[in-house]
Every structure is written in structure tokens, then in C-alpha cells.
Write a protein that holds these residues in place. Structure first.
Motif, short mmCIF file in Angstrom:
data_model
loop_
_atom_site.label_atom_id
_atom_site.label_comp_id
_atom_site.label_asym_id
_atom_site.label_seq_id
_atom_site.Cartn_x
_atom_site.Cartn_y
_atom_site.Cartn_z
N GLY A 41 0.80 -1.22 0.00
CA GLY A 41 0.00 0.00 0.00
C GLY A 41 0.82 1.26 0.00
O GLY A 41 0.29 2.35 0.17
N THR A 42 2.16 1.14 -0.16
CA THR A 42 3.01 2.33 -0.13
C THR A 42 3.60 2.64 -1.50
O THR A 42 4.47 3.49 -1.62
CB THR A 42 4.18 2.13 0.87
N VAL A 43 3.11 1.95 -2.54
CA VAL A 43 3.73 2.11 -3.85
C VAL A 43 3.49 3.48 -4.46
O VAL A 43 4.14 3.85 -5.42
CB VAL A 43 3.23 1.01 -4.82
N LYS A 61 2.90 13.35 6.25
CA LYS A 61 1.72 12.51 6.48
C LYS A 61 1.79 11.23 5.65
O LYS A 61 1.50 10.13 6.14
CB LYS A 61 0.46 13.30 6.14
N LYS A 62 2.19 11.37 4.39
CA LYS A 62 2.25 10.20 3.51
C LYS A 62 3.36 9.24 3.92
O LYS A 62 3.15 8.03 4.00
CB LYS A 62 2.48 10.66 2.06
N VAL A 63 4.53 9.79 4.19
CA VAL A 63 5.68 8.93 4.50
C VAL A 63 5.47 8.20 5.82
O VAL A 63 5.70 6.99 5.92
CB VAL A 63 6.98 9.75 4.52
N ALA A 111 2.72 7.54 7.27
CA ALA A 111 1.60 6.61 7.20
C ALA A 111 2.14 5.20 6.92
O ALA A 111 1.52 4.21 7.33
CB ALA A 111 0.63 7.03 6.10
N MET A 112 3.27 5.12 6.23
CA MET A 112 3.91 3.82 5.99
C MET A 112 4.31 3.19 7.30
O MET A 112 4.13 1.98 7.52
CB MET A 112 5.15 4.01 5.11
N GLN A 113 4.85 3.98 8.19
CA GLN A 113 5.25 3.49 9.51
C GLN A 113 4.03 3.01 10.28
O GLN A 113 4.07 1.99 10.98
CB GLN A 113 5.95 4.61 10.27
N ASP A 114 2.92 3.72 10.15
CA ASP A 114 1.71 3.35 10.89
C ASP A 114 1.20 1.97 10.50
O ASP A 114 0.52 1.30 11.29
CB ASP A 114 0.61 4.39 10.65
N LYS A 115 1.52 1.54 9.28
CA LYS A 115 1.00 0.27 8.77
C LYS A 115 1.87 -0.92 9.14
O LYS A 115 1.49 -2.05 8.86
CB LYS A 115 0.88 0.33 7.24
N LYS A 116 3.05 -0.64 9.69
CA LYS A 116 3.98 -1.77 9.90
C LYS A 116 3.47 -2.70 10.99
O LYS A 116 2.69 -2.32 11.85
CB LYS A 116 5.37 -1.25 10.25
#
Length: 236
Positions: A29-31, A227-229, A231-236
Motif C-alpha cells: 500500500g506504499t507504492v 503525512k504520507k511517508v 503513514a507507511m510506519q503506521d501500517k507496519k
């Protein structure tokens, strides 16, 4: 022209093969984020920590009135402080503590260029590890990559600052008075080294404050990129 410059910067900082390999390891989801986005987002987060938090330490009382980083006396001087207060020299003891913190406030002004250089040298693999690491991973990166340079820069500045803010005279007076008291163990501490290390501790502690804020508080992500970058951490 701006896009070309950014692209050249990305290729300078991160090898193509390394970027692709690391991108494959990131959460699903980070592509939608490019390698440049991720790198710049992390740089922005680090810059925020340096700008918002480290700069606070350079002002008068930046250390002295900040309980999180205030430089206290080393263990061997706590007996000195106590004895001076017992014999009615509390104001001298207070001044001795204050000038240590003043010297640290003066020295931290030298930190920013060193941090900027460390951020420029960050590899894409570093960036990925920071983003997906613990809540002080960026601080740890800066600490490991800048501590030697910071000490080399801070130590002579602290030494000069002692003279500039009067710390050398204050502490020469304190040590002389204390060592003249009968039956005390005489002291001769290396306050330059001690204050240098404590100033560095304070710098990294304040950067960690901002990093934890960005990682854990959505409202602290003050740009679309952050916020976008993160958000990747939030998904880990």
C-alpha cells in the motif's frame, strides 16, 4: 529543471538497485510514494527535530530552565555544592551550576551544520531502517553518525565558552574555596569534558522528543509529505 535536480539528488544519494531492493521490503500500500518522497520525508522529519528542538537549546536558559536537559553537577562535585551551601555560599554554588549550562547553550549553536551533513549522507537503506524502526530510530542514526564530529566541535567551543560566560573564573573560585576547607577531599574535575558530553546528551534528547512526536502524533506531521511517508510506519 527542479524535477531534474531532485532526480539527480536521489541518484546521488541512493543507488538504483539498492532503492528497488528496499522498496520491495516496504509494507503493502506504499507504492504511491517514490524513493525521492521517502528520502525527502525523512529528511524533513530530521530537519524538524533539528530546527524546532535543537534551536531551543541555543537561547539563554535553553539548558538551564529545561528540566529534561539541564546540566547538573557531576557526582564528585555534589559534595562541593553541598559544602558551599553549608558555609553560606549558596549564591556561588548556584552560579557555578548556571555557567555550565550557559557554556552548553553557546556550544550547541555549532551542531546544525554537522547534522545537515549527516542527513545529506543518509543512504536509502538508512532511510528505510529509520522509517520502519523504533520511535527513536532517526535520533539513533544521528547519534551514531555525528557523535565523534560533535564532540570534536563542542569540546573546544565549551572550553572557549567557559571563558566567554565566566565559567572558568567561577569554577576556579569554587574549587579554590572548597579545597581550602579543612579535611575535605580535594577535587580537580575536567568540567570541559563533562559539559561537552552533557550538552551532546541534551541535543539528542531534544531531537528524540520531536521524532517521537512526529511518529505518534498525526497532527505533528505538518506537511503532506510527512503525512504520507509516516503513514507507511503506521501500517507496519
Amino acid at each position: 529543471m527542479k524535477k531534474i535536480t531532485l532526480s539527480l539528488l536521489a541518484f546521488t544519494l541512493f543507488g538504483c538497485a539498492e532503492m528497488q531492493q528496499v522498496m520491495d521490503q516496504l509494507p503493502q500500500g506504499t507504492v504511491g510514494l517514490s524513493q525521492i518522497d521517502i528520502a525527502n520525508g525523512l529528511k524533513e522529519a530530521l530537519d524538524n527535530g533539528i530546527e524546532k528542538q535543537v534551536s531551543k537549546l541555543t537561547v539563554t536558559d535553553g539548558f538551564f530552565k529545561n528540566e529534561a536537559v539541564k546540566i547538573l553537577l557531576p557526582e564528585e562535585l555534589q559534595a562541593v555544592d553541598k559544602k558551599l551551601r553549608q558555609i553560606g555560599l549558596s549564591s556561588l554554588a548556584d552560579e557555578g551550576l548556571k555557567v555550565l549550562n550557559r557554556a552548553a547553550e553557546d556550544a550547541v549553536k555549532e551542531a546544525t551544520p554537522i547534522f545537515v551533513d549527516a542527513v545529506k549522507q543518509m543512504s536509502f537503506n538508512d532511510a528505510k531502517n529509520i522509517l520502519m524502526g523504533n520511535n527513536t530510530a532517526a535520533t539513533t542514526y544521528l547519534q551514531s553518525s555525528t557523535s565523534t564530529a560533535l564532540y570534536g566541535k563542542f569540546n573546544p567551543v565549551i572550553k572557549n565558552s567557559f571563558s566567554k560566560v565566566g565559567a572558568d573564573k567561577v569554577w576556579a573560585n569554587i574549587i579554590t574555596k572548597y579545597n581550602s576547607i579543612p579535611f575535605v577531599n580535594k577535587v580537580n574535575p575536567d568540567l570541559t569534558d563533562y559539559t561537552t558530553n552533557k550538552a551532546m546528551d541534551g541535543v539528542f534528547k531534544m531531537i528524540a522528543v520531536e521524532e517521537q512526536n512526529i511518529r505518534g502524533n498525526f497532527s505533528a506531521r505538518t506537511s503532506d509529505l510527512l503525512k504520507k511517508v509516516f503513514a507507511m510506519q503506521d501500517k507496519k
